[in-house]
Design a protein around this motif. Structure first.
Motif, PDB file in Angstrom:
ATOM      1  N   ALA A  61       6.043  -4.687   2.562  1.00 42.67           N
ATOM      2  CA  ALA A  61       6.208  -3.920   3.252  1.00 42.67           C
ATOM      3  C   ALA A  61       5.236  -2.823   3.389  1.00 42.67           C
ATOM      4  CB  ALA A  61       7.794  -3.507   2.837  1.00 42.67           C
ATOM      5  N   GLU A  62       5.598  -1.584   4.846  1.00 41.36           N
ATOM      6  CA  GLU A  62       4.919  -0.640   5.002  1.00 41.36           C
ATOM      7  C   GLU A  62       5.420   0.809   3.508  1.00 41.36           C
ATOM      8  OE1 GLU A  62       2.998   0.859   8.560  1.00 41.36           O
ATOM      9  OE2 GLU A  62       2.840  -1.502   9.267  1.00 41.36           O
ATOM     10  N   VAL A  63       4.673   1.432   3.174  1.00 42.38           N
ATOM     11  CA  VAL A  63       5.242   2.550   2.360  1.00 42.38           C
ATOM     12  C   VAL A  63       4.927   3.724   2.531  1.00 42.38           C
ATOM     13  CG1 VAL A  63       5.546   1.133   0.740  1.00 42.38           C
ATOM     14  CG2 VAL A  63       3.462   2.318   1.046  1.00 42.38           C
ATOM     15  N   VAL A  64       5.904   4.426   2.333  1.00 46.39           N
ATOM     16  CA  VAL A  64       5.814   5.685   3.018  1.00 46.39           C
ATOM     17  C   VAL A  64       5.928   6.772   1.314  1.00 46.39           C
ATOM     18  CG1 VAL A  64       6.428   8.102   3.589  1.00 46.39           C
ATOM     19  CG2 VAL A  64       6.648   6.462   5.358  1.00 46.39           C
ATOM     20  N   LEU A  65       4.761   7.091   1.054  1.00 50.63           N
ATOM     21  CA  LEU A  65       4.962   8.041  -0.412  1.00 50.63           C
ATOM     22  C   LEU A  65       5.436   9.887  -0.498  1.00 50.63           C
ATOM     23  CD1 LEU A  65       1.539   5.865  -1.404  1.00 50.63           C
ATOM     24  CD2 LEU A  65       4.081   5.686  -2.217  1.00 50.63           C
ATOM     25  N   TRP A  66       5.990   9.718  -0.970  1.00 51.35           N
ATOM     26  CA  TRP A  66       6.647  10.765  -1.628  1.00 51.35           C
ATOM     27  C   TRP A  66       6.521  11.783  -3.070  1.00 51.35           C
ATOM     28  CZ3 TRP A  66      11.153  13.365   1.996  1.00 51.35           C
ATOM     29  CH2 TRP A  66      11.355  13.280   3.082  1.00 51.35           C
ATOM     30  N   SER A  71      -2.717  14.444  -5.474  1.00 53.92           N
ATOM     31  CA  SER A  71      -3.706  14.105  -6.103  1.00 53.92           C
ATOM     32  C   SER A  71      -3.049  13.057  -6.447  1.00 53.92           C
ATOM     33  CB  SER A  71      -4.725  15.133  -6.917  1.00 53.92           C
ATOM     34  OG  SER A  71      -3.513  15.597  -8.186  1.00 53.92           O
ATOM     35  N   CYS A  72      -2.081  12.857  -7.074  1.00 53.93           N
ATOM     36  CA  CYS A  72      -1.369  11.448  -7.361  1.00 53.93           C
ATOM     37  C   CYS A  72      -0.758  11.025  -6.492  1.00 53.93           C
ATOM     38  CB  CYS A  72       0.227  12.320  -9.183  1.00 53.93           C
ATOM     39  SG  CYS A  72      -0.787  12.366 -10.378  1.00 53.93           S
ATOM     40  N   ASN A  73      -0.328  11.518  -5.997  1.00 50.13           N
ATOM     41  CA  ASN A  73       0.195  10.764  -4.973  1.00 50.13           C
ATOM     42  C   ASN A  73      -1.200  10.174  -3.696  1.00 50.13           C
ATOM     43  OD1 ASN A  73       2.832   9.742  -3.399  1.00 50.13           O
ATOM     44  ND2 ASN A  73       2.190  11.267  -1.677  1.00 50.13           N
ATOM     45  N   ASP A  74      -2.018  10.427  -3.817  1.00 50.55           N
ATOM     46  CA  ASP A  74      -3.331   9.788  -2.880  1.00 50.55           C
ATOM     47  C   ASP A  74      -3.443   8.982  -4.074  1.00 50.55           C
ATOM     48  OD1 ASP A  74      -3.169  11.582  -1.013  1.00 50.55           O
ATOM     49  OD2 ASP A  74      -4.496  13.115  -1.481  1.00 50.55           O
TER      50      ASP A  74
END
Length: 252
Positions: A61-66, A71-74
């Motif tokens: 799967a590809e993920v979209v991170l919210w 910085s933690c998301n990166d």
């Protein structure tokens, strides 16, 4: 007396899950293929959200991170990329419905496709006794753990229903089924999340939307730093100490 009643209910649940999982050893449930799906995970900057991102991409799967912490998301996206996966990051305050709707439209514009799996994972807890807890922190817990589910589902469910394809995952908690001390805000919000999810599932059935599935996840207390103020009963903690994030992920 209350402890004995809670213990009885817990033992019945344990027996049920032991029997269910024993059957599943023989009759393995059909797993859902997620290769090519576009998965949006809220609260992706750490804890279970980061594990979800890595596991979903392992299966194609590809993920979209919210996450509100960019910085933690990166860092989560970096781990996904290092494992050969595709991740797209967005800094989003899920308590702000306008921010949710705006970023939902931005995801569609940027990626040229719709979200097919929504994982409502973002969660917070004040970690203080109710009378000592500032009102703003209690309101924040309700907004992140409950209200945000309304905004994200309203943002993505219409497209899922139109395509008759999608999946909504609610990461609640065992504290949405049973309660403990000093986390009144968290218990209330997770009870609400469980109720929201179950009502939504019934609505999809009533609307005969067969292609949009739902999954409710109620993990035990996970040691991610969120529950430092949580007071588990001593007699329970001896048998069931908090789980590590990796242990929570590996549980059936």
């Amino acid at each position: 007396m209350i402890f004995l009643m809670d213990l009885q209910m817990m033992l019945l649940d344990v027996i049920y899950f032991i029997l269910r999982n024993s059957v599943r050893i023989v009759l393995r449930p059909r797993t859902k293929p997620i290769d090519g799906e576009l998965v949006l995970i809220t609260g992706a900057g750490g804890g279970l959200g980061r594990l979800f991102a890595q596991e979903f991409t392992k299966h194609g799967a590809e993920v979209v991170l919210w996450d509100i912490n960019s910085s933690c998301n990166d860092e989560t996206a970096k781990l996904v990329h290092e494992n050969g996966g595709k991740a797209y990051t967005y800094t989003v305050d899920v308590t702000n419905r306008e921010d949710v709707y705006r970023n939902a439209d931005l995801v569609r514009k940027d990626l040229g496709r719709d979200i097919t799996i929504l994982v409502n994972n973002a969660g917070v807890v004040a970690g203080a006794r109710m009378l000592d807890c500032p009102d703003l922190l209690m309101e924040r817990t309700m907004k992140v753990n409950c209200h945000a589910h309304f905004w994200t589902v309203k943002a993505f469910l219409p497209q899922m229903k139109a395509q008759n394809h999608g999946h909504i995952v609610t990461i609640a908690s065992v504290l949405g089924l049973f309660s403990t001390a000093c986390v009144e805000d968290y218990c209330a919000s997770k009870f609400a999340a469980v109720g929201f999810h179950e009502s939504l599932a019934h609505e999809l059935i009533a609307d005969e939307v067969e292609g949009v599935k739902t999954t409710l996840v109620c993990p035990y207390i996970v040691d991610t730093g969120m529950f430092e103020g949580c007071k588990i009963r001593e007699e329970v903690e001896l048998l069931l100490p908090p789980w590590s994030p990796s242990t929570a992920w590996s549980r059936p």
